[in-house]
Write a protein that holds these residues in place. Structure first.
Motif, PDB file in Angstrom:
ATOM      1  N   THR A 168       0.947  -1.104  -0.053  1.00 34.28           N
ATOM      2  CA  THR A 168      -0.069  -0.129  -0.251  1.00 34.28           C
ATOM      3  C   THR A 168       0.841   1.160   0.060  1.00 34.28           C
ATOM      4  OG1 THR A 168      -1.793  -1.131   1.076  1.00 34.28           O
ATOM      5  CG2 THR A 168      -1.770   1.033   1.098  1.00 34.28           C
ATOM      6  N   LEU A 169       2.008   1.155   0.779  1.00 36.86           N
ATOM      7  CA  LEU A 169       2.904   2.232   0.860  1.00 36.86           C
ATOM      8  C   LEU A 169       3.423   2.545  -0.463  1.00 36.86           C
ATOM      9  CD1 LEU A 169       4.387   1.966   4.607  1.00 36.86           C
ATOM     10  CD2 LEU A 169       2.853   3.673   3.675  1.00 36.86           C
ATOM     11  N   ARG A 170       3.871   1.624  -1.098  1.00 32.53           N
ATOM     12  CA  ARG A 170       4.511   1.720  -2.427  1.00 32.53           C
ATOM     13  C   ARG A 170       3.655   2.062  -3.485  1.00 32.53           C
ATOM     14  NH1 ARG A 170       7.470  -3.372  -0.924  1.00 32.53           N
ATOM     15  NH2 ARG A 170       5.925  -4.412  -1.636  1.00 32.53           N
ATOM     16  N   PHE A 171       2.349   1.823  -3.354  1.00 34.13           N
ATOM     17  CA  PHE A 171       1.349   1.952  -4.301  1.00 34.13           C
ATOM     18  C   PHE A 171       1.286   3.572  -4.222  1.00 34.13           C
ATOM     19  CE2 PHE A 171      -3.084   3.082  -4.955  1.00 34.13           C
ATOM     20  CZ  PHE A 171      -3.372   2.922  -6.313  1.00 34.13           C
ATOM     21  N   ALA A 172       1.099   3.921  -2.631  1.00 31.65           N
ATOM     22  CA  ALA A 172       0.762   5.428  -2.416  1.00 31.65           C
ATOM     23  C   ALA A 172       2.122   6.123  -2.867  1.00 31.65           C
ATOM     24  CB  ALA A 172       0.630   5.607  -1.070  1.00 31.65           C
ATOM     25  N   LYS A 173       3.156   5.594  -2.645  1.00 28.83           N
ATOM     26  CA  LYS A 173       4.458   6.385  -3.151  1.00 28.83           C
ATOM     27  C   LYS A 173       4.281   6.721  -4.709  1.00 28.83           C
ATOM     28  CE  LYS A 173       9.494   6.033  -3.298  1.00 28.83           C
ATOM     29  NZ  LYS A 173      10.778   5.204  -2.964  1.00 28.83           N
ATOM     30  N   ASN A 174       4.207   5.694  -5.483  1.00 28.57           N
ATOM     31  CA  ASN A 174       4.084   5.624  -6.716  1.00 28.57           C
ATOM     32  C   ASN A 174       2.988   6.725  -7.214  1.00 28.57           C
ATOM     33  OD1 ASN A 174       5.990   3.678  -7.113  1.00 28.57           O
ATOM     34  ND2 ASN A 174       4.496   1.922  -7.237  1.00 28.57           N
ATOM     35  N   ARG A 175       1.705   6.476  -6.630  1.00 27.62           N
ATOM     36  CA  ARG A 175       0.700   7.540  -6.847  1.00 27.62           C
ATOM     37  C   ARG A 175       0.965   8.777  -6.473  1.00 27.62           C
ATOM     38  NH1 ARG A 175      -3.044   8.431 -10.322  1.00 27.62           N
ATOM     39  NH2 ARG A 175      -4.974   9.659  -9.238  1.00 27.62           N
ATOM     40  N   LEU A 176       1.850   9.139  -5.551  1.00 25.31           N
ATOM     41  CA  LEU A 176       2.109  10.221  -5.257  1.00 25.31           C
ATOM     42  C   LEU A 176       3.154  10.791  -6.256  1.00 25.31           C
ATOM     43  CD1 LEU A 176       2.140  12.792  -3.203  1.00 25.31           C
ATOM     44  CD2 LEU A 176       4.233  11.656  -1.868  1.00 25.31           C
ATOM     45  N   GLU A 177       3.858   9.959  -6.580  1.00 23.90           N
ATOM     46  CA  GLU A 177       4.956  10.333  -7.751  1.00 23.90           C
ATOM     47  C   GLU A 177       4.342  10.806  -9.088  1.00 23.90           C
ATOM     48  OE1 GLU A 177       7.787   7.370  -8.013  1.00 23.90           O
ATOM     49  OE2 GLU A 177       8.833   7.817  -6.247  1.00 23.90           O
ATOM     50  N   GLU A 178       3.455   9.897  -9.205  1.00 28.03           N
ATOM     51  CA  GLU A 178       2.334  10.218 -10.362  1.00 28.03           C
ATOM     52  C   GLU A 178       1.416  11.599 -10.236  1.00 28.03           C
ATOM     53  OE1 GLU A 178      -0.285   6.948 -11.132  1.00 28.03           O
ATOM     54  OE2 GLU A 178       1.264   5.391 -11.532  1.00 28.03           O
ATOM     55  N   LEU A 179       1.145  11.626  -8.976  1.00 24.62           N
ATOM     56  CA  LEU A 179       0.493  13.026  -8.923  1.00 24.62           C
ATOM     57  C   LEU A 179       1.241  14.113  -8.926  1.00 24.62           C
ATOM     58  CD1 LEU A 179      -2.044  12.027  -6.053  1.00 24.62           C
ATOM     59  CD2 LEU A 179      -2.628  12.508  -8.275  1.00 24.62           C
ATOM     60  N   ASN A 180       2.510  13.994  -8.441  1.00 25.57           N
ATOM     61  CA  ASN A 180       3.426  15.125  -8.655  1.00 25.57           C
ATOM     62  C   ASN A 180       3.931  15.493  -9.942  1.00 25.57           C
ATOM     63  OD1 ASN A 180       3.768  15.579  -5.853  1.00 25.57           O
ATOM     64  ND2 ASN A 180       5.329  14.080  -5.631  1.00 25.57           N
ATOM     65  N   ASN A 181       4.072  14.193 -10.904  1.00 26.22           N
ATOM     66  CA  ASN A 181       4.438  14.604 -12.267  1.00 26.22           C
ATOM     67  C   ASN A 181       3.159  15.010 -12.842  1.00 26.22           C
ATOM     68  OD1 ASN A 181       7.061  13.248 -11.696  1.00 26.22           O
ATOM     69  ND2 ASN A 181       6.341  11.162 -12.417  1.00 26.22           N
ATOM     70  N   SER A 182       1.970  14.599 -12.451  1.00 27.63           N
ATOM     71  CA  SER A 182       0.877  15.169 -13.502  1.00 27.63           C
ATOM     72  C   SER A 182       0.644  16.618 -12.796  1.00 27.63           C
ATOM     73  CB  SER A 182      -0.351  14.274 -12.853  1.00 27.63           C
ATOM     74  OG  SER A 182      -1.441  14.955 -13.412  1.00 27.63           O
ATOM     75  N   LEU A 183       1.040  16.995 -11.496  1.00 25.93           N
ATOM     76  CA  LEU A 183       1.042  18.275 -11.019  1.00 25.93           C
ATOM     77  C   LEU A 183       1.677  19.295 -11.903  1.00 25.93           C
ATOM     78  CD1 LEU A 183      -0.528  20.201  -9.236  1.00 25.93           C
ATOM     79  CD2 LEU A 183       1.304  19.794  -7.265  1.00 25.93           C
ATOM     80  N   GLU A 184       3.003  18.655 -12.166  1.00 27.21           N
ATOM     81  CA  GLU A 184       4.331  19.289 -12.608  1.00 27.21           C
ATOM     82  C   GLU A 184       3.770  19.389 -14.238  1.00 27.21           C
ATOM     83  OE1 GLU A 184       7.878  17.320 -12.359  1.00 27.21           O
ATOM     84  OE2 GLU A 184       8.069  17.610 -10.386  1.00 27.21           O
ATOM     85  N   LYS A 185       3.049  18.590 -14.677  1.00 25.63           N
ATOM     86  CA  LYS A 185       2.746  18.699 -16.329  1.00 25.63           C
ATOM     87  C   LYS A 185       1.634  19.633 -16.324  1.00 25.63           C
ATOM     88  CE  LYS A 185       4.021  13.888 -17.504  1.00 25.63           C
ATOM     89  NZ  LYS A 185       3.335  12.604 -18.120  1.00 25.63           N
ATOM     90  N   ARG A 186       0.742  19.663 -15.172  1.00 25.83           N
ATOM     91  CA  ARG A 186      -0.667  20.467 -15.278  1.00 25.83           C
ATOM     92  C   ARG A 186       0.086  21.907 -15.186  1.00 25.83           C
ATOM     93  NH1 ARG A 186      -4.784  18.567 -11.042  1.00 25.83           N
ATOM     94  NH2 ARG A 186      -5.779  20.646 -11.500  1.00 25.83           N
ATOM     95  N   ILE A 187       0.803  22.186 -14.008  1.00 27.38           N
ATOM     96  CA  ILE A 187       1.506  23.463 -13.779  1.00 27.38           C
ATOM     97  C   ILE A 187       2.172  24.216 -15.086  1.00 27.38           C
ATOM     98  CG2 ILE A 187       3.281  24.745 -12.599  1.00 27.38           C
ATOM     99  CD1 ILE A 187       2.695  23.004 -10.240  1.00 27.38           C
ATOM    100  N   LYS A 188       3.005  23.016 -15.823  1.00 28.15           N
ATOM    101  CA  LYS A 188       3.676  23.456 -17.250  1.00 28.15           C
ATOM    102  C   LYS A 188       2.692  23.804 -18.086  1.00 28.15           C
ATOM    103  CE  LYS A 188       6.982  21.652 -20.588  1.00 28.15           C
ATOM    104  NZ  LYS A 188       7.826  20.535 -20.678  1.00 28.15           N
ATOM    105  N   LYS A 189       1.484  23.085 -18.068  1.00 26.16           N
ATOM    106  CA  LYS A 189       0.398  23.394 -19.194  1.00 26.16           C
ATOM    107  C   LYS A 189      -0.245  24.457 -19.134  1.00 26.16           C
ATOM    108  CE  LYS A 189      -3.650  21.021 -21.221  1.00 26.16           C
ATOM    109  NZ  LYS A 189      -4.501  19.741 -21.227  1.00 26.16           N
ATOM    110  N   GLU A 190      -0.476  24.785 -17.657  1.00 24.81           N
ATOM    111  CA  GLU A 190      -1.196  26.007 -17.370  1.00 24.81           C
ATOM    112  C   GLU A 190      -0.219  27.229 -17.487  1.00 24.81           C
ATOM    113  OE1 GLU A 190      -4.270  26.638 -16.233  1.00 24.81           O
ATOM    114  OE2 GLU A 190      -4.840  24.609 -16.371  1.00 24.81           O
ATOM    115  N   ILE A 191       1.084  27.087 -17.201  1.00 24.55           N
ATOM    116  CA  ILE A 191       2.004  28.333 -17.631  1.00 24.55           C
ATOM    117  C   ILE A 191       1.894  28.562 -19.095  1.00 24.55           C
ATOM    118  CG2 ILE A 191       4.349  28.842 -17.810  1.00 24.55           C
ATOM    119  CD1 ILE A 191       4.836  27.291 -14.959  1.00 24.55           C
ATOM    120  N   GLU A 192       2.109  27.146 -19.916  1.00 25.42           N
ATOM    121  CA  GLU A 192       2.085  27.380 -21.334  1.00 25.42           C
ATOM    122  C   GLU A 192       0.651  28.096 -21.372  1.00 25.42           C
ATOM    123  OE1 GLU A 192       2.494  23.440 -22.940  1.00 25.42           O
ATOM    124  OE2 GLU A 192       4.609  23.359 -22.588  1.00 25.42           O
TER     125      GLU A 192
END
Length: 431
Positions: A168-192
């Protein structure tokens, strides 16, 4: 008399000896009986002590006879399995209560384990829950076998829970990394997106200001042009009246009229180009090309640029003509700048087309030696430019692509042709 006395004396001593011996054996027998009683009591105490120890031991202790009957069953067994010794003794085959498989039952009754050998078993509790036990056998000197076990069910469950929590922790970690990456992409997209909106706002503001300026210029130019045409008409009438009109004068007057007409049409083109209230209409692509060329006709004539237009005059699309005109103007101006930068003598801009299914592709090609392959992928990025700061901001091609995607349901791409850059404008045909 003496003989009788002697006999009596001998008999007395014999009797006395027998009495002494009898008393001695009675005393000895009493001592032996006491010792035996003491030993019996000690044995009973010892048995009671070991029985108590057997019952309170924190391990599973039990034993079965050769027929499978329970002969030993301590309190820990009662606690773990839920069965009491009295309950188990009522069953002919009590081992079947713990293992439904007959092969396992036979194997357990016949098993003889080596010293320090342990085996994991999965018996069933009285309430049906499956336990996980670690068992070993101890063979007594008389041949009896005692089973000793440990309940490791909770340990296994905890390990499973720990493993599950780890997953569960590994899944949560992976999910958090995905969310972080998604957030970075969303921030980049919003900046663009913000950059695009800022560029559009800047461009719209610029167009509004230029539109107002063109309106002022048009207002100032209309009257002088009208006066020039009126003067030409009076001059033409006067010369005809005085019979002074000749071919050379007539040709000059005609040229002046053409120039004033061209200036008037140019003003109209600029006003339409910067008109903020543009409507979607059915228009001819060739008309948009010609209007874009009219705006830069002065540069084209000055630099002696050859224009080759292979676009069908009948091809029509539905949209905003001024938007396509703006895209074409960006491409034409870029070609003109490229001619200057690369010192091209025989400059040429070719307009061609490909029509298929429900779309048409307009090709705008020049012979200005093309675009460096290292930067060709970046030319549509906002604020990217190869020109001097005084000659460009790097938003022209970026905005042209956005206009096509947002307003004309199309797209803009580029590749290098044989002699120069080849831009492809993809458009939808008439709706």
């Amino acid at each position: 008399m003496q003989e009788e006395f002697l006999k009596s004396t001998i008999l007395f001593y014999i009797f006395f000896g027998i009495v002494i011996i009898f008393i001695y054996w009675i005393i000895k027998l009493r001592d032996e009986t006491k010792k035996k009683q003491d030993f019996q009591r000690e044995l009973e105490l010892s048995e009671e002590k070991y029985r108590e120890l057997f019952d309170i031991a924190p391990v599973l202790l039990n034993a079965f006879d050769e027929n499978g009957k329970v002969v030993l069953w301590n309190k820990e067994c009662e606690k773990v399995f839920g069965w009491t010794l009295e309950e188990l003794q009522k069953y002919e085959n009590p081992i079947s209560l713990f293992y439904t498989n007959e092969e396992i039952q036979k194997e357990l009754l016949a098993s003889k384990m080596e010293k320090n050998e342990y085996k994991v078993l999965y018996p069933r509790r009285k309430d049906g829950k499956i336990l996980v036990l670690k068992w070993t056998n101890i063979t007594l000197p008389n041949g009896d076998i005692i089973h000793i076990g440990h309940d490791i069910t909770e340990q296994i469950e905890n390990e499973g829970l720990l493993k599950q929590n780890g997953l569960t922790l590994r899944f949560a970690k992976n999910r958090l990394e995905e969310l972080n990456n998604s957030l970075e992409k969303r921030i980049k997209k919003e900046i663009e997106k913000s950059t695009k909106q800022q560029a559009l706002l800047m461009q719209q503001s610029k167009l509004v200001q230029m539109g107002e300026m063109i309106q002022n210029i048009a207002h100032q130019w209309r009257q002088p042009l009208s006066q020039i045409n009126s003067t030409l008409m009076l001059l033409d009438a006067y010369l005809n009246e005085k019979n002074c009109m000749d071919e050379k004068i007539e040709k000059g007057i005609s040229q002046i009229e053409d120039v004033t007409s061209y200036l008037s049409h140019t003003i109209d083109d600029f006003q339409n180009f910067f008109n903020p209230n543009k409507q979607r209409t059915l228009f001819k692509i060739s008309d948009a090309i010609q209007r874009a060329l009219n705006i830069v006709q002065g540069h084209i004539n000055l630099k002696n640029i050859e224009i080759v237009n292979n676009i069908s005059s009948e091809l029509e699309i539905y949209g905003q003509r001024e938007e396509l005109q703006q895209v074409l103007l960006v491409l034409i101006n870029n070609a003109i700048d490229a001619f200057d930068m690369n010192n091209i003598v025989n400059s040429k801009i070719i307009f061609d087309m490909i029509s298929k299914n429900n779309e048409v592709i307009i090709i705008v090609e020049d012979n200005a030696l093309g675009i460096d392959e290292k930067i060709i992928e970046r030319i549509f990025d906002p604020y990217f430019t190869t020109k001097y700061k005084s000659k460009g901001t790097g938003v022209g091609l970026y905005l042209a692509k956005m206009i096509l995607q947002n307003s004309l349901n199309g797209d803009l791409s580029v590749e290098n042709g044989k002699e120069g850059a080849k831009f492809k404008i993809k458009l939808g045909v008439k709706e």
